[in-house]
Design a protein around this motif. Structure first.
Motif, PDB file in Angstrom:
ATOM      1  N   GLY A 112       0.836  -1.204   0.000  1.00  0.00           N
ATOM      2  CA  GLY A 112       0.000   0.000   0.000  1.00  0.00           C
ATOM      3  C   GLY A 112       0.866   1.247   0.000  1.00  0.00           C
ATOM      4  N   GLU A 113       0.627   2.140   0.944  1.00  0.00           N
ATOM      5  CA  GLU A 113       1.398   3.386   1.042  1.00  0.00           C
ATOM      6  C   GLU A 113       2.754   3.185   1.696  1.00  0.00           C
ATOM      7  N   TYR A 114       3.003   2.022   2.260  1.00  0.00           N
ATOM      8  CA  TYR A 114       4.247   1.750   2.970  1.00  0.00           C
ATOM      9  C   TYR A 114       5.271   1.147   2.015  1.00  0.00           C
ATOM     10  N   ARG A 115       6.515   1.626   2.111  1.00  0.00           N
ATOM     11  CA  ARG A 115       7.588   1.158   1.239  1.00  0.00           C
ATOM     12  C   ARG A 115       8.572   0.268   1.994  1.00  0.00           C
ATOM     13  N   THR A 116       9.312  -0.553   1.244  1.00  0.00           N
ATOM     14  CA  THR A 116      10.342  -1.386   1.835  1.00  0.00           C
ATOM     15  C   THR A 116      11.312  -0.520   2.639  1.00  0.00           C
ATOM     16  N   ALA A 117      11.665  -0.979   3.835  1.00  0.00           N
ATOM     17  CA  ALA A 117      12.595  -0.323   4.775  1.00  0.00           C
ATOM     18  C   ALA A 117      11.947   0.803   5.579  1.00  0.00           C
ATOM     19  N   ASP A 118      10.659   1.080   5.367  1.00  0.00           N
ATOM     20  CA  ASP A 118       9.969   2.047   6.233  1.00  0.00           C
ATOM     21  C   ASP A 118       9.909   1.477   7.644  1.00  0.00           C
ATOM     22  N   ALA A 131     -12.251   3.136  20.114  1.00  0.00           N
ATOM     23  CA  ALA A 131     -13.185   4.071  19.483  1.00  0.00           C
ATOM     24  C   ALA A 131     -12.515   5.377  19.072  1.00  0.00           C
ATOM     25  N   ARG A 132     -11.545   5.837  19.852  1.00  0.00           N
ATOM     26  CA  ARG A 132     -10.880   7.098  19.503  1.00  0.00           C
ATOM     27  C   ARG A 132      -9.825   6.907  18.400  1.00  0.00           C
ATOM     28  N   LEU A 133      -9.596   5.648  18.003  1.00  0.00           N
ATOM     29  CA  LEU A 133      -8.589   5.352  16.987  1.00  0.00           C
ATOM     30  C   LEU A 133      -9.201   4.985  15.633  1.00  0.00           C
ATOM     31  N   LEU A 134     -10.514   5.167  15.494  1.00  0.00           N
ATOM     32  CA  LEU A 134     -11.173   4.879  14.218  1.00  0.00           C
ATOM     33  C   LEU A 134     -10.521   5.674  13.090  1.00  0.00           C
ATOM     34  N   ASN A 135     -10.376   5.029  11.950  1.00  0.00           N
ATOM     35  CA  ASN A 135      -9.805   5.608  10.738  1.00  0.00           C
ATOM     36  C   ASN A 135      -8.307   5.908  10.877  1.00  0.00           C
ATOM     37  N   ARG A 136      -7.640   5.212  11.810  1.00  0.00           N
ATOM     38  CA  ARG A 136      -6.188   5.317  11.972  1.00  0.00           C
ATOM     39  C   ARG A 136      -5.581   3.954  11.676  1.00  0.00           C
ATOM     40  N   ASP A 137      -4.319   3.924  11.264  1.00  0.00           N
ATOM     41  CA  ASP A 137      -3.616   2.664  11.057  1.00  0.00           C
ATOM     42  C   ASP A 137      -3.200   2.122  12.419  1.00  0.00           C
ATOM     43  N   VAL A 138      -3.527   0.843  12.659  1.00  0.00           N
ATOM     44  CA  VAL A 138      -3.254   0.231  13.960  1.00  0.00           C
ATOM     45  C   VAL A 138      -2.657  -1.164  13.780  1.00  0.00           C
ATOM     46  N   PRO A 164      -6.662  -3.968   5.541  1.00  0.00           N
ATOM     47  CA  PRO A 164      -5.226  -4.056   5.258  1.00  0.00           C
ATOM     48  C   PRO A 164      -4.774  -2.974   4.270  1.00  0.00           C
ATOM     49  N   PRO A 165      -3.476  -2.603   4.314  1.00  0.00           N
ATOM     50  CA  PRO A 165      -2.982  -1.528   3.455  1.00  0.00           C
ATOM     51  C   PRO A 165      -2.918  -1.875   1.974  1.00  0.00           C
ATOM     52  N   VAL A 166      -2.942  -3.163   1.629  1.00  0.00           N
ATOM     53  CA  VAL A 166      -2.906  -3.566   0.225  1.00  0.00           C
ATOM     54  C   VAL A 166      -4.320  -3.520  -0.336  1.00  0.00           C
TER      55      VAL A 166
END
Length: 190
Positions: A112-118, A131-138, A164-166
């Motif tokens: 997805g938006e993540y690249r190798t070595a990030d 609930a406060r983390l909705l719409n965040r990557d976890v 998932p990010p893909v």
């Protein structure tokens, strides 16, 4: 003694009044300002009070005179890169640590938006804070030492749904997670 109170306060987006109110017991913004500028002596007691108010380790408030700090040299906005209004030190992410330690997830293959070595730096929270983390990557632990990672898109009772990010993958349901870690920072070499 050179202190970094102002740099850390600005990096966290806090005013003098915010820090003064967060101190226990509360103090005045003028006192915080005097401590920042060295007009008032930064005792060990004050260092601990301000560190708790800023949610950092007390030693991060001090800077070594031997090593030159990283400085903010430019600010990027809609109108382009410009010189900063005031000269200030960049605060390392490790110095902004709150009471919960950092967790780091390394990216082995582009996803997805993540690249190798990030490196994705995450901060752990109790599952009931989901609930406060909705719409965040976890990142969420699964049985057998595995994990699920993705955008938290839904909470139904005790079940979280992560996208998932893909692209093209189905949401992953996670029932009764022990904890949840939210992505707070991405470290990417250019």
């Amino acid at each position: 003694m050179i202190n970094r109170i102002r740099d850390i306060r600005l990096q966290k987006g806090l005013t003098l009044a915010d820090v003064a109110a967060a101190c226990e017991p509360q103090t005045t913004p003028q006192t915080i300002g005097r401590l920042e500028t060295g007009m008032r002596n930064l005792s060990l007691v004050w260092m601990n009070r301000i560190a708790r108010a800023l949610q950092v380790e007390p030693e991060s408030l001090l800077r070594s005179e031997a090593n030159a700090p990283a400085m903010i040299v430019a600010v990027l906005s809609e109108s382009g890169a410009e010189s900063p209004r005031t000269r200030r030190e960049a605060v390392l992410p490790s110095d902004l640590a709150a009471e919960t330690p950092w967790m780091v997830m390394e990216v082995e293959g582009s996803c997805g938006e993540y690249r190798t070595a990030d490196q994705v730096w995450l901060r752990q929270s109790p599952a009931q804070d989901a609930a406060r983390l909705l719409n965040r990557d976890v990142l969420v632990p699964l049985p057998g030492g595995r994990f699920a990672f993705g955008r938290l898109i839904e909470i139904t009772g005790e079940t979280l749904s992560l996208l998932p990010p893909v692209s093209g993958q189905r949401p992953v349901p996670v029932e009764h997670p022990q904890w949840i870690a939210v992505a707070e920072m991405l470290v990417r070499k250019l």
